[in-house]
Design an enzyme around this catalytic site. Sequence first.
Site, PDB file in Angstrom:
ATOM      1  N   HIS A  50      75.746  57.774  55.556  1.00  0.00           N
ATOM      2  CA  HIS A  50      76.844  58.116  54.298  1.00  0.00           C
ATOM      3  C   HIS A  50      76.288  56.895  53.006  1.00  0.00           C
ATOM      4  CE1 HIS A  50      78.784  54.910  56.061  1.00  0.00           C
ATOM      5  NE2 HIS A  50      79.460  54.706  55.388  1.00  0.00           N
ATOM      6  N   ASP A  54      77.098  49.108  52.037  1.00  0.00           N
ATOM      7  CA  ASP A  54      76.634  48.676  53.060  1.00  0.00           C
ATOM      8  C   ASP A  54      75.759  49.430  54.056  1.00  0.00           C
ATOM      9  OD1 ASP A  54      79.014  49.986  53.841  1.00  0.00           O
ATOM     10  OD2 ASP A  54      79.510  49.093  55.577  1.00  0.00           O
TER      11      ASP A  54
HETATM   12 ZN   LIG Z   1      80.065  50.881  56.881  1.00  0.00          ZN
END
Ligand SMILES: [Zn+2]
Length: 282
Positions: A50, A54
Amino acid sequence: VLRDLIGYSRAMYANWIWHRRLQLVVDAGEGLQLALGSHVFGPSWVAITHGHSDHVLGLPGLIAARRFGKGATDKPLTVLHPEGSRGVQGARDFLAGVYPGVAFPVTWMPVAPGASVPIGGGRMRLEAFLVRHTSELALGYRVVESRRRLKREYASRPQAEVEALARSGRRDDMMEPYDHVVFAHSGDAMPVDVHLVKSADLLVHDATFLHEADRREPIHATTGEALQVAAQAGVRALVINHLSIRYDRATALPTLRAQVAGSGFAGECWLLDEDRFVALRS
Ligand SMILES: [Zn+2]
């Protein structure tokens, strides 16, 4: 299991894992190219779960290091990512803006749940599946190998008889094809469907929360849920990933080890915590 893996996990900061034998990186948090070092040309595939920062901020660094570093600078790299991912588009825009006119040997492949691409010279397939995270499309990935085994009706017969039948030319109808899950990764997600990861050699699963009471929205699994998926699926090894930094490790690790011991999961079990794979079974 760990022989094949290099990874990093710090929730909200950077997350990625490299599976050397599969030439596959899942997610591309910051620092990926630094940690891969001389292995930076190893991956042929990057699978993005996704578009959160991060998980994607390492893409420009990895791709630039492969283009401008010393090594196989023209080796193709394919980046699978959820279709419509703004985070991945941002990484692409960054590369195009900083390096105008530079062609990177990268194929961007937007994928939807159910997508499947052949890898490993066609012996395996890399499949994307839908997971439950935030409102943005989030994917898990698994690598499935087509294997053959003795049909059930022969499996119970004496070995000498089976061998005699095989020698008599019946080998082909005695065998059946089946899918074996070599590797599976949940991405950031609530617990994945058990049947997708059945008997997997290795499952990497989100376990952001040690306790269900700490979870406010249904967007990340708990350690208990990850262990339950692993137990029900009968996976051989589980890597717990993305544990929240709210938990002080000195107290979290004994809690987690007690959860593992009481979970009914019998396989190998590790926590990927920053760049360390911490053994969860003493
Ligand atoms: Zn994450």
